[in-house]
Design an enzyme around this catalytic site. Structure first.
Site, PDB file in Angstrom:
ATOM      1  N   SER A  24       4.096  -5.227   4.373  1.00  0.00           N
ATOM      2  CA  SER A  24       4.568  -4.272   4.728  1.00  0.00           C
ATOM      3  C   SER A  24       3.882  -3.114   5.132  1.00  0.00           C
ATOM      4  CB  SER A  24       5.841  -3.772   3.902  1.00  0.00           C
ATOM      5  OG  SER A  24       5.492  -3.155   2.788  1.00  0.00           O
TER       6      SER A  24
ATOM      7  N   HIS B 239      -3.462  -5.672  -0.828  1.00  0.00           N
ATOM      8  CA  HIS B 239      -2.900  -5.388  -2.128  1.00  0.00           C
ATOM      9  C   HIS B 239      -2.119  -6.753  -2.502  1.00  0.00           C
ATOM     10  CE1 HIS B 239       0.235  -4.829   0.787  1.00  0.00           C
ATOM     11  NE2 HIS B 239       0.797  -5.247  -0.008  1.00  0.00           N
TER      12      HIS B 239
HETATM   13  O1  G7M Z   1       5.487  -6.733   1.490  1.00  0.00           O
HETATM   14  P1  G7M Z   1       4.350  -6.144   1.096  1.00  0.00           P
HETATM   15  O2  G7M Z   1       3.271  -6.888   0.468  1.00  0.00           O
HETATM   16  O3  G7M Z   1       3.778  -5.181   1.908  1.00  0.00           O
HETATM   17  O4  G7M Z   1       4.892  -5.315  -0.432  1.00  0.00           O
HETATM   18  C1  G7M Z   1       4.347  -3.644  -0.550  1.00  0.00           C
HETATM   19  C2  G7M Z   1       5.167  -3.395  -2.046  1.00  0.00           C
HETATM   20  O5  G7M Z   1       4.977  -1.948  -2.059  1.00  0.00           O
HETATM   21  C3  G7M Z   1       6.739  -3.494  -1.801  1.00  0.00           C
HETATM   22  O6  G7M Z   1       7.060  -4.366  -2.839  1.00  0.00           O
HETATM   23  C4  G7M Z   1       7.143  -1.955  -2.169  1.00  0.00           C
HETATM   24  O7  G7M Z   1       8.229  -1.856  -2.917  1.00  0.00           O
HETATM   25  C5  G7M Z   1       5.872  -1.401  -2.505  1.00  0.00           C
HETATM   26  N1  G7M Z   1       5.763   0.052  -2.382  1.00  0.00           N
HETATM   27  C6  G7M Z   1       6.265   0.566  -1.333  1.00  0.00           C
HETATM   28  N2  G7M Z   1       5.784   1.974  -1.326  1.00  0.00           N
HETATM   29  C7  G7M Z   1       6.158   3.091  -0.321  1.00  0.00           C
HETATM   30  C8  G7M Z   1       5.554   2.314  -2.726  1.00  0.00           C
HETATM   31  C9  G7M Z   1       5.190   3.418  -3.410  1.00  0.00           C
HETATM   32  O8  G7M Z   1       5.383   4.639  -3.090  1.00  0.00           O
HETATM   33  N3  G7M Z   1       4.837   3.307  -4.598  1.00  0.00           N
HETATM   34  C10 G7M Z   1       4.927   2.091  -5.286  1.00  0.00           C
HETATM   35  N4  G7M Z   1       4.193   1.893  -6.410  1.00  0.00           N
HETATM   36  N5  G7M Z   1       5.053   0.965  -4.499  1.00  0.00           N
HETATM   37  C11 G7M Z   1       5.358   0.946  -3.562  1.00  0.00           C
END
Ligand code: G7M
Length: 322
Positions: A256, A261
């Site tokens: 997303s 990551h």
């Molecule tokens: O699907 P993807 O691999 O991109 O997952 C991204 C993850 O980042 C998701 O599980 C979200 O819950 C997490 N995430 C998104 N934001 C905006 C934040 C944040 O501000 N802080 C943290 N710790 N995790 C986030």
């Protein structure tokens, strides 16, 4: 016996993002149900949209978890009705109707959002997905440029990630930080983690900023990936006192947000769930070790929501027709 007033709608919902502030309980008998906006056999949930006192209301019903003691009793209770669906060799399937006295078996958890604003309606409404098989050419000609364009047209795109990496946000939540420029990463709880020890959910975010996603990975990244896998696993297993082998590390495609990551979750029986976006980190490392440009060249198939901007882009350039 549950208080019937409670069943009929004590649901003031918090959070301004979901609704305007409300301290009033809802009288469900006065709700006009308009339509089903989500329905899932997998999650055993159904969500209705309706009108209550001239304002939109969302009602989500979810079958509650089984309580071991009452469920056990119900199985052997002579009042329990069993209708056979089929019998085949050693397998049989029934629709089981427990006696009415088994209240816990028929309980339903209801979440009510009223008044529901546009954001809440969008969040609780099901949006269709398709499976898209993205080839090497698709990525080179459409998807890669689409990602580049998105990143360059919004300088704040990865802001929340850089805030964490540079120690401006979530500082006290970070549980590990290796600041090496090439192989360094930090571990922080995922936003979705409720802080419960039952469903620990962490993210490893690398410090380097040149890897957008799985497609960019090749054998030059193996030291970083192995560091995340080995150190990440060790740190998390130690911190949460879990046995070896219980931790699942995986990479989403598409993610997303486009800064590399890795997700870490324990494989506890109760909440283990894999999705079609998951790529196990051990498999990623294995594939790149066998073939340097495995992820650049492969066709990668993933679910794509029809509300995703990439879906619109693939339609715009004629790669998808409907
Ligand atoms: O699907 P993807 O691999 O991109 O997952 C991204 C993850 O980042 C998701 O599980 C979200 O819950 C997490 N995430 C998104 N934001 C905006 C934040 C944040 O501000 N802080 C943290 N710790 N995790 C986030």
């Amino acid at each position: 016996m549950m208080d019937s007033q409670k069943i009929h709608g004590s649901a003031p919902v918090g959070g301004d993002e979901l609704s305007t502030t409300n301290q009033e309980t809802v009288d469900l008998s006065q709700v006009q149900i308009e339509k089903v906006i989500d329905d899932s056999n997998m999650t055993k949930m159904i969500t209705f949209q309706g009108i209550y006192k001239a304002k939109p209301i969302i009602i989500r019903l979810e079958k509650t978890m089984f309580v071991e003691s009452t469920t056990k009793q119900s199985i052997t209770d002579s009042q329990t009705k069993m209708d056979l669906s089929f019998l085949n060799d050693i397998y049989s399937s029934y629709i089981m109707t427990p006696a009415l006295s088994d209240e816990s078996l028929s309980q339903i958890q209801a979440t009510i959002i009223w008044p529901a604003n546009e954001k809440a309606l969008a969040k609780y409404t099901h949006i269709d997905k398709i499976f898209f098989s993205e080839t090497y050419g698709d990525f080179k000609n459409i998807v890669g440029p689409y990602i580049e364009n998105m990143l360059s047209s919004d300088e704040n795109y990865n802001n929340w990630v850089y805030n964490i990496l540079e120690g401006r946000s979530e500082v006290e939540r970070v549980i590990y930080n290796d600041i090496d420029r090439e192989t360094g990463f930090l571990i922080t709880p995922d936003l979705k983690w409720s802080d419960s020890m039952e469903d620990v959910y962490l993210l490893a975010i690398c410090h380097r900023r040149d890897i957008r996603c799985l497609r960019d990975l090749n054998s030059t990244h193996l030291p970083l990936l192995n560091n995340i896998l080995n150190m990440g696993t060790k740190i998390i297993e130690e911190k949460f006192s879990r046995c070896k082998g219980q931790l699942r590390s995986y990479v989403h495609y598409h993610p997303s947000f486009y800064h590399f990551h890795v997700h870490f979750k324990f494989v506890d029986a109760g909440n283990y769930q894999s999705t079609d976006r998951d790529n196990l980190l051990t498999t990623v490392i294995n594939n790149i070790s066998l073939m340097n440009d495995y992820y650049a060249k492969s066709t990668l198939t993933y679910p794509l929501s029809k509300s995703n901007a990439l879906y619109e882009e693939l339609k715009r350039v004629g790669r998808l027709t409907k």
